[in-house]
Design a protein around this motif. Structure first.
Motif, PDB file in Angstrom:
ATOM      1  N   ILE A   1      39.887  47.746  49.264  1.00 43.68           N
ATOM      2  CA  ILE A   1      40.614  48.539  48.268  1.00 43.68           C
ATOM      3  C   ILE A   1      41.077  47.711  47.070  1.00 43.68           C
ATOM      4  O   ILE A   1      41.807  48.223  46.216  1.00 43.68           O
ATOM      5  N   GLY A   2      40.669  46.440  46.981  1.00 44.96           N
ATOM      6  CA  GLY A   2      40.900  45.668  45.770  1.00 44.96           C
ATOM      7  C   GLY A   2      42.285  45.092  45.599  1.00 44.96           C
ATOM      8  O   GLY A   2      42.677  44.736  44.489  1.00 44.96           O
ATOM      9  N   LYS A   3      43.047  44.965  46.672  1.00 44.59           N
ATOM     10  CA  LYS A   3      44.386  44.392  46.526  1.00 44.59           C
ATOM     11  C   LYS A   3      44.300  42.882  46.301  1.00 44.59           C
ATOM     12  O   LYS A   3      43.513  42.196  46.962  1.00 44.59           O
ATOM     13  N   PRO A   4      45.102  42.332  45.385  1.00 43.59           N
ATOM     14  CA  PRO A   4      45.203  40.871  45.300  1.00 43.59           C
ATOM     15  C   PRO A   4      45.718  40.295  46.616  1.00 43.59           C
ATOM     16  O   PRO A   4      46.385  40.986  47.405  1.00 43.59           O
ATOM     17  N   TYR A  50      49.695  46.077  41.888  1.00 46.99           N
ATOM     18  CA  TYR A  50      48.528  46.819  42.378  1.00 46.99           C
ATOM     19  C   TYR A  50      48.029  47.838  41.347  1.00 46.99           C
ATOM     20  O   TYR A  50      47.506  48.899  41.701  1.00 46.99           O
ATOM     21  N   GLY A  51      48.190  47.518  40.065  1.00 43.47           N
ATOM     22  CA  GLY A  51      47.641  48.379  39.010  1.00 43.47           C
ATOM     23  C   GLY A  51      48.246  49.768  38.991  1.00 43.47           C
ATOM     24  O   GLY A  51      47.608  50.718  38.550  1.00 43.47           O
ATOM     25  N   LYS A  52      49.492  49.892  39.461  1.00 54.27           N
ATOM     26  CA  LYS A  52      50.198  51.183  39.503  1.00 54.27           C
ATOM     27  C   LYS A  52      49.482  52.210  40.390  1.00 54.27           C
ATOM     28  O   LYS A  52      49.657  53.417  40.224  1.00 54.27           O
ATOM     29  N   GLY A  89      51.849  41.781  27.946  1.00 57.20           N
ATOM     30  CA  GLY A  89      51.059  40.667  27.432  1.00 57.20           C
ATOM     31  C   GLY A  89      50.914  39.526  28.414  1.00 57.20           C
ATOM     32  O   GLY A  89      50.039  38.674  28.252  1.00 57.20           O
ATOM     33  N   SER A  90      51.758  39.498  29.447  1.00 54.53           N
ATOM     34  CA  SER A  90      51.703  38.414  30.430  1.00 54.53           C
ATOM     35  C   SER A  90      50.996  38.815  31.721  1.00 54.53           C
ATOM     36  O   SER A  90      50.914  38.012  32.655  1.00 54.53           O
ATOM     37  N   LEU A  91      50.472  40.038  31.800  1.00 56.97           N
ATOM     38  CA  LEU A  91      49.835  40.501  33.031  1.00 56.97           C
ATOM     39  C   LEU A  91      48.531  39.747  33.297  1.00 56.97           C
ATOM     40  O   LEU A  91      47.779  39.428  32.368  1.00 56.97           O
ATOM     41  N   ARG A  92      48.265  39.520  34.576  1.00 53.07           N
ATOM     42  CA  ARG A  92      47.021  38.859  34.999  1.00 53.07           C
ATOM     43  C   ARG A  92      46.264  39.777  35.962  1.00 53.07           C
ATOM     44  O   ARG A  92      46.850  40.264  36.929  1.00 53.07           O
ATOM     45  N   PHE A  93      44.993  39.980  35.674  1.00 56.05           N
ATOM     46  CA  PHE A  93      44.186  40.828  36.555  1.00 56.05           C
ATOM     47  C   PHE A  93      42.783  40.257  36.645  1.00 56.05           C
ATOM     48  O   PHE A  93      42.369  39.412  35.848  1.00 56.05           O
ATOM     49  N   LEU A 107      43.872  30.890  46.138  1.00 58.04           N
ATOM     50  CA  LEU A 107      43.473  32.176  45.576  1.00 58.04           C
ATOM     51  C   LEU A 107      44.384  32.530  44.404  1.00 58.04           C
ATOM     52  O   LEU A 107      45.570  32.180  44.397  1.00 58.04           O
ATOM     53  N   PRO A 108      43.845  33.193  43.387  1.00 58.94           N
ATOM     54  CA  PRO A 108      44.635  33.453  42.180  1.00 58.94           C
ATOM     55  C   PRO A 108      45.816  34.382  42.441  1.00 58.94           C
ATOM     56  O   PRO A 108      45.733  35.286  43.275  1.00 58.94           O
ATOM     57  N   GLU A 109      46.907  34.153  41.730  1.00 60.96           N
ATOM     58  CA  GLU A 109      48.066  35.034  41.791  1.00 60.96           C
ATOM     59  C   GLU A 109      47.931  36.056  40.662  1.00 60.96           C
ATOM     60  O   GLU A 109      48.212  35.766  39.502  1.00 60.96           O
ATOM     61  N   LEU A 110      47.490  37.247  41.031  1.00 60.28           N
ATOM     62  CA  LEU A 110      47.219  38.307  40.067  1.00 60.28           C
ATOM     63  C   LEU A 110      48.229  39.432  40.215  1.00 60.28           C
ATOM     64  O   LEU A 110      48.761  39.671  41.297  1.00 60.28           O
TER      65      LEU A 110
END
Length: 509
Positions: free
Chosen positions: A114-117, A284-286, A314-318, A331-334
């Motif tokens: 399901i694409g969760k970080p 989780y991208g809302k 502006g500081s969001l990471r995805f 692993l990246p912190e997204l």
């Protein structure tokens, strides 16, 4: 960039086959019903939203197969409801600790399915396990004077929280003395749920796990007369269909449906705090039932609000949750990864384009290409944050939850306008009012149609003793959370009126 070694989909699936060979075959996943793992149903092709990798698909049953599964659950329920509470506690505790031993594999499956970080996925697993541990400690007082339901609990849940919502509820329902049925969410979570169920079944828990389309299985999993309760988590359209199937049945039900959760800003000055809260709202991208996609802002404060908002987004990471530059890198912190699938990303893009064409003002529109990706990977399920001022009333973005990183702003000049705009969807699960004065909050909050209203802080489903429900069209049936989750899954004294939102009454705890 590369997928971190040891975290590929094949690595994860191989670990499932080794850890639970009764539930995972080399070529497919099995259903579980009648006390056995069944190689039935028709596996459907599925691709991970992370990068398009082919992953295991749900073994879909037809209606007749689901009916056999429900009949098996009914038989299990007749036995399980007489198992002493102390034994139920021991078995549920053993299942929880077995899942804890497989925590990272369960989380890795959530990433791929399901694409969760990574951080978010592990938190989903931990919230499930920690929450159930609390219920094991508290169940004696909660279950005192109460009995299991007359039939098993049937769970139909959305894909976004397979562990902390669905598996959590299943374990508590079994702890309360019920056999439990769950339909695998159509859009994702199959392997995570299957592994968790396999570990629970080994400890003797009466779990049935099946896959299939909602339309095909609804007459059995919703309208079947042998069921003791139907628990649904999802959108209003699907929830309305479930409610329609239940309308002529005297059946316990819990129907959590979406609502447009709003954040109001009125006579406020704490912009630094609000900026941090806005960034956290993109978790989780809302894609959460308690996300805040609508901000209703006092017009005279909008310039300051917009500065705080743009600093946050502006500081969001995805990007790809498992992409690293070097094999030894963490692993990246997204903040978020993909949406659940490419169709959802396209649907949101179309809604944004239509809203802009009809007059909405795009105040922020990030580029998907700015994300953290593998070279040449499929990014069709990814969607970059968008913020729109005044989407037209004809747009779904005006009155419905987008379930993605799309925010809308509505400007108001009076308190009456503020409340009207915050109540646009006829009921919500949560809401927040950012205002400096406590007296202002206390005056406005009672007129916000949400189950929980926060003052200068977001609200969520909550954990352990915190209650949860919804007002208006966002909820039907019994409320849950804390002791209410146990009350919803048990029978009390004759004539008991459960807290909830029912056709004949609404009782707020």
């Amino acid at each position: 960039m590369q997928v971190k070694p040891g975290t590929s989909w094949q690595d994860a699936y191989d670990r499932c086959c080794e850890g639970a060979p009764e539930a995972f075959h080399h070529d497919r996943v099995l259903n579980h019903w009648g006390g056995f793992w069944q190689r039935d149903g028709r596996p459907a092709p599925v691709f991970s939203p992370v990068d398009g990798t082919a992953i295991a698909g749900p073994p879909r049953l037809d209606r007749a197969g689901a009916a056999r599964a429900v009949a098996g659950a009914v038989e299990e329920h007749r036995r399980w409801r007489h198992v002493p509470l102390e034994e139920r506690k021991a078995r549920v505790s053993a299942a929880v600790e077995s899942m804890a031993a497989h925590r990272d594999l369960l989380a890795l499956l959530l990433v791929w399915e399901i694409g969760k970080p990574w951080k978010t996925a592990r938190a989903d697993v931990d919230r499930c396990l920690d929450g159930v541990r609390w219920y094991v400690e508290e169940i004696d007082r909660m279950a005192a004077g109460r009995a299991p339901l007359p039939g098993p609990v049937s769970n139909i849940a959305s894909w976004n929280y397979p562990m902390s919502v669905l598996m959590h509820a299943m374990l508590v329902q079994a702890l309360a003395g019920n056999a439990v049925i769950a339909k695998t969410p159509t859009d994702g979570g199959l392997c995570c749920l299957t592994l968790a169920c396999a570990l629970a079944v080994r400890e003797g828990l009466p779990f049935t796990l099946v896959s299939g389309s909602g339309a095909e299985l609804s007459p059995v999993l919703v309208a079947g007369r042998s069921l003791g309760c139907v628990s649904f988590v999802g959108g209003r359209d699907a929830g309305g269909n479930v409610a329609g199937s239940l309308s002529d049945l005297d059946r316990r039900h819990v129907l959590e449906q979406e609502g447009l959760n709003c954040w109001g800003v009125w006579e406020y000055s704490g912009w630094e705090l609000l900026s941090r809260q806005i960034r956290a709202s993109f978790d989780y991208g809302k894609q959460r039932c308690t996300a805040y996609p609508r901000f209703v802002v006092q017009r005279s404060l909008f310039h300051e609000f917009l500065g705080a908002y743009l600093e946050a987004v502006g500081s969001l990471r995805f990007g790809h949750p498992l992409a690293v530059a070097h094999p030894g890198d963490p692993l990246p912190e997204l903040d978020f990864g993909p949406l659940i699938n490419a169709s959802k990303a396209k649907e949101l893009a179309d809604q944004v384009d239509e809203a802009v064409a009809r007059g909405a003002v795009p105040l922020h529109r990030a580029s998907v290409e700015s994300g953290n990706f593998l070279p040449g990977q499929d990014i069709s399920a990814y969607f970059a944050p968008v913020a729109l001022l005044d989407p037209p009333r004809s747009s779904p973005l005006h009155h419905a939850e987008p379930f993605g990183p799309v925010d809308s702003f509505v400007l108001v000049d009076t308190e009456a306008e503020l409340l009207a705009a915050m109540n646009a969807s006829n009921g919500a699960l949560v809401a927040t009012l950012s205002c400096d004065e406590e007296d202002t909050y206390r005056r406005l909050a009672p007129d916000v149609r949400a189950f929980k209203v926060g003052h200068n802080r977001p609200r969520s489903r909550g954990d352990r003793e915190e209650l949860f429900g919804g007002l208006g069209a966002s909820w039907r049936g019994a409320f849950v959370g804390g002791e209410l989750l146990v009350r919803a899954a048990t029978q009390g004294p004759d004539g008991e009126r459960l807290p909830g939102n029912f056709p004949g009454y609404t009782l707020i705890p």
